[in-house]
Design a protein around this motif. Structure first.
Motif, mmCIF file in Angstrom:
data_model
loop_
_atom_site.group_PDB
_atom_site.id
_atom_site.type_symbol
_atom_site.label_atom_id
_atom_site.label_comp_id
_atom_site.label_asym_id
_atom_site.label_seq_id
_atom_site.Cartn_x
_atom_site.Cartn_y
_atom_site.Cartn_z
ATOM 1 N N PRO A 143 37.697 41.326 27.095
ATOM 2 C CA PRO A 143 38.062 41.192 25.727
ATOM 3 C C PRO A 143 37.084 40.865 24.515
ATOM 4 C CG PRO A 143 40.078 41.761 26.247
ATOM 5 C CD PRO A 143 39.558 41.139 27.035
ATOM 6 N N ASN A 144 36.214 40.754 24.053
ATOM 7 C CA ASN A 144 35.281 39.925 22.597
ATOM 8 C C ASN A 144 36.054 39.423 21.604
ATOM 9 O OD1 ASN A 144 32.923 39.363 23.904
ATOM 10 N ND2 ASN A 144 32.265 41.415 24.758
ATOM 11 N N GLN A 145 35.549 37.952 21.530
ATOM 12 C CA GLN A 145 35.981 37.797 20.538
ATOM 13 C C GLN A 145 34.325 36.818 19.593
ATOM 14 O OE1 GLN A 145 39.678 35.409 19.754
ATOM 15 N NE2 GLN A 145 38.413 33.924 18.532
ATOM 16 N N ILE A 146 34.195 37.346 18.698
ATOM 17 C CA ILE A 146 32.665 37.200 17.885
ATOM 18 C C ILE A 146 33.467 35.859 17.401
ATOM 19 C CG2 ILE A 146 31.076 37.505 17.158
ATOM 20 C CD1 ILE A 146 31.156 38.657 20.026
ATOM 21 N N GLU A 147 32.379 34.932 16.860
ATOM 22 C CA GLU A 147 32.674 33.680 15.859
ATOM 23 C C GLU A 147 31.137 33.329 15.589
ATOM 24 O OE1 GLU A 147 35.556 32.553 15.137
ATOM 25 O OE2 GLU A 147 37.041 32.544 16.962
ATOM 26 N N VAL A 148 31.297 33.940 14.301
ATOM 27 C CA VAL A 148 30.327 32.778 13.210
ATOM 28 C C VAL A 148 30.241 31.632 12.843
ATOM 29 C CG1 VAL A 148 28.407 33.805 11.586
ATOM 30 C CG2 VAL A 148 30.504 35.623 12.682
ATOM 31 N N ILE A 149 29.164 30.828 13.178
ATOM 32 C CA ILE A 149 29.865 29.561 13.415
ATOM 33 C C ILE A 149 28.314 28.903 12.521
ATOM 34 C CG2 ILE A 149 31.054 28.683 14.721
ATOM 35 C CD1 ILE A 149 28.774 27.631 16.791
ATOM 36 N N THR A 150 27.682 28.038 12.097
ATOM 37 C CA THR A 150 26.924 27.090 11.133
ATOM 38 C C THR A 150 26.349 26.369 12.084
ATOM 39 O OG1 THR A 150 28.222 25.037 10.776
ATOM 40 C CG2 THR A 150 27.986 27.110 9.556
ATOM 41 N N ALA A 151 25.443 25.896 12.245
ATOM 42 C CA ALA A 151 24.134 24.526 12.902
ATOM 43 C C ALA A 151 24.402 23.678 12.884
ATOM 44 C CB ALA A 151 22.745 24.897 12.332
ATOM 45 N N GLU A 152 25.808 23.090 12.056
ATOM 46 C CA GLU A 152 26.003 21.656 12.329
ATOM 47 C C GLU A 152 27.389 21.904 13.130
ATOM 48 O OE1 GLU A 152 28.679 18.580 10.288
ATOM 49 O OE2 GLU A 152 26.385 18.883 8.815
ATOM 50 N N GLN A 153 27.840 22.717 13.205
ATOM 51 C CA GLN A 153 29.145 23.691 14.001
ATOM 52 C C GLN A 153 28.561 23.911 15.414
ATOM 53 O OE1 GLN A 153 30.684 26.847 11.584
ATOM 54 N NE2 GLN A 153 32.853 25.984 11.374
ATOM 55 N N MET A 154 27.247 24.978 15.476
ATOM 56 C CA MET A 154 26.760 24.844 17.191
ATOM 57 C C MET A 154 26.788 23.479 17.082
ATOM 58 S SD MET A 154 25.500 26.811 19.514
ATOM 59 C CE MET A 154 25.315 28.332 19.035
ATOM 60 N N LEU A 155 25.871 22.148 16.569
ATOM 61 C CA LEU A 155 25.755 20.970 17.260
ATOM 62 C C LEU A 155 26.812 20.396 17.472
ATOM 63 C CD1 LEU A 155 23.086 19.354 15.210
ATOM 64 C CD2 LEU A 155 22.945 19.659 17.478
ATOM 65 N N ASP A 156 27.859 20.437 16.874
ATOM 66 C CA ASP A 156 29.217 20.189 17.205
ATOM 67 C C ASP A 156 29.627 20.370 19.016
ATOM 68 O OD1 ASP A 156 32.124 18.702 16.723
ATOM 69 O OD2 ASP A 156 32.984 19.730 16.543
ATOM 70 N N ALA A 157 29.924 22.293 18.814
ATOM 71 C CA ALA A 157 29.904 22.297 20.214
ATOM 72 C C ALA A 157 29.172 21.982 21.095
ATOM 73 C CB ALA A 157 29.913 24.222 19.786
ATOM 74 N N ARG A 163 13.623 19.586 18.720
ATOM 75 C CA ARG A 163 14.638 20.795 19.637
ATOM 76 C C ARG A 163 15.064 21.628 18.159
ATOM 77 N NH1 ARG A 163 19.532 17.693 22.307
ATOM 78 N NH2 ARG A 163 17.471 16.618 23.359
ATOM 79 N N GLY A 164 15.010 22.670 19.184
ATOM 80 C CA GLY A 164 15.981 23.950 18.636
ATOM 81 C C GLY A 164 17.136 23.583 19.120
ATOM 82 N N LEU A 165 18.086 25.011 18.465
ATOM 83 C CA LEU A 165 19.404 24.767 18.752
ATOM 84 C C LEU A 165 19.623 26.466 19.408
ATOM 85 C CD1 LEU A 165 21.532 23.764 15.864
ATOM 86 C CD2 LEU A 165 21.400 22.447 17.739
ATOM 87 N N ALA A 166 20.584 26.843 20.090
ATOM 88 C CA ALA A 166 20.822 28.284 21.083
ATOM 89 C C ALA A 166 21.102 28.783 19.636
ATOM 90 C CB ALA A 166 21.429 27.759 22.142
ATOM 91 N N MET A 197 24.720 32.037 15.146
ATOM 92 C CA MET A 197 24.985 31.417 14.402
ATOM 93 C C MET A 197 24.699 32.216 13.380
ATOM 94 S SD MET A 197 21.777 28.132 15.846
ATOM 95 C CE MET A 197 22.062 27.667 14.204
ATOM 96 N N GLU A 198 24.800 31.939 11.612
ATOM 97 C CA GLU A 198 25.317 32.370 10.503
ATOM 98 C C GLU A 198 23.949 32.774 10.521
ATOM 99 O OE1 GLU A 198 27.407 30.205 7.293
ATOM 100 O OE2 GLU A 198 26.174 29.138 7.046
ATOM 101 N N GLU A 199 22.792 31.785 10.820
ATOM 102 C CA GLU A 199 21.163 31.533 10.462
ATOM 103 C C GLU A 199 20.370 32.534 11.401
ATOM 104 O OE1 GLU A 199 22.923 29.371 10.972
ATOM 105 O OE2 GLU A 199 22.728 27.287 9.797
#
Length: 511
Positions: A41-55, A86-89, A104-106
């Motif tokens: 089962p899937n769970q989709i989470e929308v995060i910001t660029a800063e949260q992606m960096l934190d991950a 550098r870009g982000l995933a 990502m929300e972007e």
């Protein structure tokens, strides 16, 4: 020409949560009903660029304990991202049940569609089906365990001090790559209990003794020594150093052993990912390409969105040439996707060469079933070693160079002929062999009743010894955890000749 009668899911790049739901449903229909993928089962989470960096900084896990190295990595990634270096995933996916996909929300609406196809269905199916993940990971329990680990380490910091916990984590992180079970092993036994069991076995043998057996010829065997019994009782040699320390280090407190257990279980969780990078990314890329193409054929994404997808897909699967400034080895997306596409071609439109090299799958007509079988039963090394075709070798312009230390010039050892194809395939597969990627370091002995020095052995492959400074620093962490001296011999795998010796003595927090 394809008659695209469907209504596009979106126009332009804007999206909202209702659109994400419609996109997910459309992707799911193709993935499950047409491709027959099997997913958590899937769970989709929308995060910001800063949260992606934190991950990024915490290895992509949604729940993780605190450590200074994560903050250091966050600052380095953030600086390079802000400077445009550098870009982000576009996505991050967690092997868990439910499978968590971060988007990502972007991202544009097209990119959200691509990410859901790639992560929520491509990676998800691979995680659920591949034998390594089934053997070594617990998708249902990982999130609960991470929550426990985070709370436990925070509690230890409050009770025993942040500095003491940080020193322990530093040492455990340094030994993380030597903290996995590569093969199922028996449990390390308690020496006193083992001695008691040995006495029981001896008494049993005495009770069933029959003098008639003394008339039979007896083959003389070398009597086991005390050291043999000790190594057997400690289950030595042992490749999982963190496991051995957790069970046998004489001076560790109970909370320190539990933290070592936490670190090694997390290391074990990531162990399959180290061996399936090409296959995992190749499978996810193959799935997103199939799904996005099918959405376009059905008219659910516009020509403009499909062109945007093709540009992104091409960038991801591009393989820089060796003489370009962007070359950093084989791009796992390029190699994995290229092999998946090539296997699909072999299944549907094989040449006589393909039928000779791949008689089991050539012309089978069902590439999806072949692909799912491969995803379930192979890892990178065996996948490349069995399915890299002469056709793809020619397309990628691969050949083998010999670079011998004693020779003044390079030699071309394999070219595009029957023998060369096999040698190129074998050599490339070896580059993904975990036995070559990770040094073979094992604990081979310790005298628990004597000086308690821990003795390790590194079996050297191809004459490549460890970097001296790094080896000494890691060995120091090991000595601090063990509490006594540590010695590591680097020996040739073929003949046991000692090439180099490293030593370390434990240090207290004051020196």
């Amino acid at each position: 020409m394809i008659d695209r009668v469907g209504t596009p899911l979106f126009e332009g790049g804007d999206w909202n949560f209702e659109l994400i739901r419609r996109i997910y449903d459309a992707v799911e229909d193709i993935a499950l009903n047409e491709m027959k993928l099997d997913v958590y089962p899937n769970q989709i989470e929308v995060i910001t660029a800063e949260q992606m960096l934190d991950a990024y900084s915490s290895t992509g896990m949604p729940l993780f304990y605190k450590h200074w190295s994560f903050g250091k990595q966050f600052l380095a990634n953030e600086m390079m991202y802000r400077k445009g270096m550098r870009g982000l995933a576009y996505e991050l996916v967690i092997n868990s049940d439910p499978c968590i996909s971060y988007i990502m929300e972007e991202n544009t609406a097209m990119m959200q569609t691509l990410v859901i196809a790639h992560a929520a269905f491509g990676h998800n199916h691979f995680f659920k089906s591949n034998y390594l993940f089934k053997q070594w990971t617990d998708a249902e329990g990982i999130l609960d365990y991470l929550e426990f680990a985070k709370a436990y380490i925070m509690n230890c910091e409050e009770r025993y001090g942040q500095q003491a916990v940080e020193r322990l984590l530093d040492a455990a992180h340094a030994l993380m790559h030597q903290g996995v079970h590569r093969y199922p092993r028996a449990k390390v036994r308690d020496l006193k209990a083992e001695a008691a069991r040995e006495a029981e076995r001896h008494a049993h043998q005495e009770s069933i003794y029959n003098v008639l057996w003394t008339t039979l010829p007896i083959e003389e065997k070398e009597e086991p020594t005390a050291a043999d019994y000790r190594r057997q009782a400690l289950n030595l040699p042992q490749e999982n150093i963190l496991y051995f320390l957790e069970k046998s280090a004489p001076n560790l407190a109970a909370w320190e052993r539990e933290i070592l257990r936490i670190i090694r279980l997390i290391a074990q969780y990531f162990y399959p990912q180290m061996q399936t990078k090409v296959m995992n990314e190749g499978a996810a890329t193959y799935c997103h390409y199939r799904i996005m193409t099918r959405l376009h054929e059905k008219g659910q994404i516009t020509d403009g969105a499909f062109m945007e997808f093709l540009q992104s897909h091409t960038n991801v699967t591009q393989q820089p040439m060796f003489d370009s400034g962007h070359y950093g080895g084989f791009n796992p997306y390029a190699l994995g996707f290229g092999m998946m596409q090539d296997i699909s071609r072999i299944c549907t439109d094989p040449t006589s060469e393909d039928r000779s090299w791949f008689p089991d799958i050539a012309g089978s007509g069902d590439p999806d079933e072949v692909m799912k079988h491969i995803w379930a039963n192979y890892r990178d090394e065996s996948f490349i070693g069995q399915f890299l075709s002469p056709h793809l070798i020619r397309s990628l312009k691969l050949f083998k160079l010999g670079d011998q230390e004693k020779e003044s010039a390079l030699s071309v050892d394999a070219i595009h002929n029957e023998r060369g194809y096999r040698e190129i395939r074998r050599t490339l597969a070896r580059q993904y062999d975990i036995g070559w990627l990770e040094p073979d370091i094992q604990i081979v002995d310790v005298d628990m009743a004597g000086d308690r020095h821990l003795i390790l052995e590194h079996k050297v492959t191809n004459g490549i010894i460890l970097a001296a400074e790094d080896a000494d620093q890691v060995l120091q962490h090991l000595a601090n955890l063990w509490g006594y001296g540590v010695r590591m011999n680097e020996v040739e795998a073929e003949n046991g000749k000692v090439l180099k010796e490293h030593r370390a003595e434990p240090r207290t927090s004051d020196n």
